[in-house]
Design an enzyme around this catalytic site. Structure first.
Site, PDB file in Angstrom:
ATOM      1  N   HIS A 243     -10.603  -4.809   8.506  1.00  0.00           N
ATOM      2  CA  HIS A 243     -10.810  -4.570   7.076  1.00  0.00           C
ATOM      3  C   HIS A 243     -11.797  -5.557   6.408  1.00  0.00           C
ATOM      4  O   HIS A 243     -12.880  -5.181   5.998  1.00  0.00           O
ATOM      5  CB  HIS A 243      -9.470  -4.658   6.333  1.00  0.00           C
ATOM      6  CG  HIS A 243      -8.384  -3.791   6.900  1.00  0.00           C
ATOM      7  ND1 HIS A 243      -8.370  -2.416   6.807  1.00  0.00           N
ATOM      8  CD2 HIS A 243      -7.252  -4.118   7.577  1.00  0.00           C
ATOM      9  CE1 HIS A 243      -7.283  -1.931   7.379  1.00  0.00           C
ATOM     10  NE2 HIS A 243      -6.581  -2.944   7.864  1.00  0.00           N
TER      11      HIS A 243
HETATM   12  O1  RIB Z   1      -4.849  -3.459   3.701  1.00  0.00           O
HETATM   13  C1  RIB Z   1      -5.644  -4.410   4.374  1.00  0.00           C
HETATM   14  C2  RIB Z   1      -5.772  -5.655   3.568  1.00  0.00           C
HETATM   15  O2  RIB Z   1      -4.483  -6.229   3.375  1.00  0.00           O
HETATM   16  C3  RIB Z   1      -6.603  -6.742   4.268  1.00  0.00           C
HETATM   17  O3  RIB Z   1      -7.247  -7.533   3.318  1.00  0.00           O
HETATM   18  C4  RIB Z   1      -5.566  -7.552   4.984  1.00  0.00           C
HETATM   19  O4  RIB Z   1      -5.966  -8.911   5.184  1.00  0.00           O
HETATM   20  C5  RIB Z   1      -4.428  -7.511   3.994  1.00  0.00           C
HETATM   21  O5  RIB Z   1      -4.677  -8.511   3.016  1.00  0.00           O
END
Ligand code: RIB
Ligand code: CA
Length: 314
Positions: A243
């Site tokens: 992500h």
């Molecule tokens: O949904 C993914 C996000 O949530 C990313 O930033 C991960 O690090 C968590 O914070």
């Protein structure tokens, strides 16, 4: 006069946050003015420590790390140890940091920096719940028109949610903060699950990182091997979504991403859909457009960039 892009990374490390921080610290185009820690994946006392661990892993102990919000604006803190492990940085065995946390509160640092620097020269890169950003905007509304861009990881539409059927974790943890940020008027670029789910940490890609043979390459492989297991089980894929590094990759090579300027509104009332990013991708409402919502990434190009840059670290 430096032509580096000035950024503040707001973060809740988190293995994917860690890789995003490493990518930023490895990239000479970026001037990382500071990291601001926020409660999210794990409580603040761990996210602030993890941010420092990553700076030292990168060989950049002079990076400034600030502690921010210990809990969301309104709701109780929800964490994600089931994904990230008890420490939030499970995988490699990283030493306790020797660098010190900055005295100044993260929110004051964000306000002071944006008010000091020339208008439209500081980019905010939120990688966790938006609590610190919302607090800064609420405490000093004059910063909103001075922000160059907010490039955040959060939300989802076509992929649904990852913490509820409709909500992505960062937005779900602090929907009231997300609502403030989405309405603040600053230029916003969103990296939602719709795009991050295309950037999978496949075995081949992790092997290429490990093959760098460096401290950072091996540690990154270990971070991702731990991080991906939760999503591999859930989605049945080879690798899991990566992500947060999408945010930094966008700063370095925006052409890797494709999206659309649309309205994105946040659900803050219904418990059923709390934290949903109601993204008007098809333009069926008259709501004012407020964000560039990314939906596609050249994932081969993304991993080529990531691996090449991480190779520059020790
Ligand atoms: O949904 C993914 C996000 O949530 C990313 O930033 C991960 O690090 C968590 O914070
Ligand atoms: Ca994060």
């Amino acid at each position: 006069m430096s032509d580096k892009r000035k950024i503040i990374i707001d973060t809740d490390p988190g293995q994917d946050d860690a890789v995003a921080i490493l990518l930023a610290l490895a990239s000479p185009e970026l001037d990382v003015l500071g990291l601001t820690a926020v409660a999210g994946n794990v409580p603040l006392h761990l996210t602030e420590k993890n941010a420092m661990k990553i700076c030292e892993l990168a060989g950049k102990p002079d990076t400034k790390v600030f502690a921010g919000a210990v809990r969301p604006l309104v709701r109780q803190l929800v964490t994600a140890e089931e994904v990230h492990g008890k420490t939030g940085l499970n995988g490699p065995d990283l030493p306790e940091p020797t660098m010190k946390l900055q005295e100044q509160h993260a929110v004051d640092f964000i306000i002071e920096t944006i008010m000091r620097e020339q208008p439209a020269t500081v980019t905010l890169c939120p990688l966790g719940p938006l609590t610190n950003i919302a607090l800064a905007i609420s405490r000093e509304p004059r910063i909103a028109p001075r922000i160059q861009e907010i490039v955040l990881m959060g939300g989802g539409l076509f992929e649904g949610g990852n913490v509820t059927p409709t909500a992505e974790f960062n937005i779900y943890v602090d929907p009231h903060a997300a609502d403030i940020v989405m309405k603040c008027g600053a230029p916003i670029v969103m990296m939602p699950l719709d795009v991050t789910h295309q950037a999978l940490t496949t075995a081949k890609r992790i092997a290429a990182l490990r093959a760098l043979g460096t401290r950072v390459g091996v540690a990154t492989a270990e971070l991702l091997e731990f991080f991906e297991r939760f999503d591999e089980d859930k989605y049945g894929t080879d690798g899991g979504p990566l992500h947060d590094p999408c945010v930094i990759a966008y700063l370095l090579k925006p052409e890797l991403f494709k999206g659309r300027f649309i309205n994105v509104s946040i659900e803050t009332a219904s418990e059923l859909t709390m934290g949903m990013t109601v993204a008007d991708w098809w333009g069926v409402t008259k709501r004012e457009k407020n964000a560039t919502y990314m939906r596609h990434v050249d994932h081969e190009g993304f991993y080529t960039l990531l691996t090449e840059r991480l190779a520059r670290l020790p």
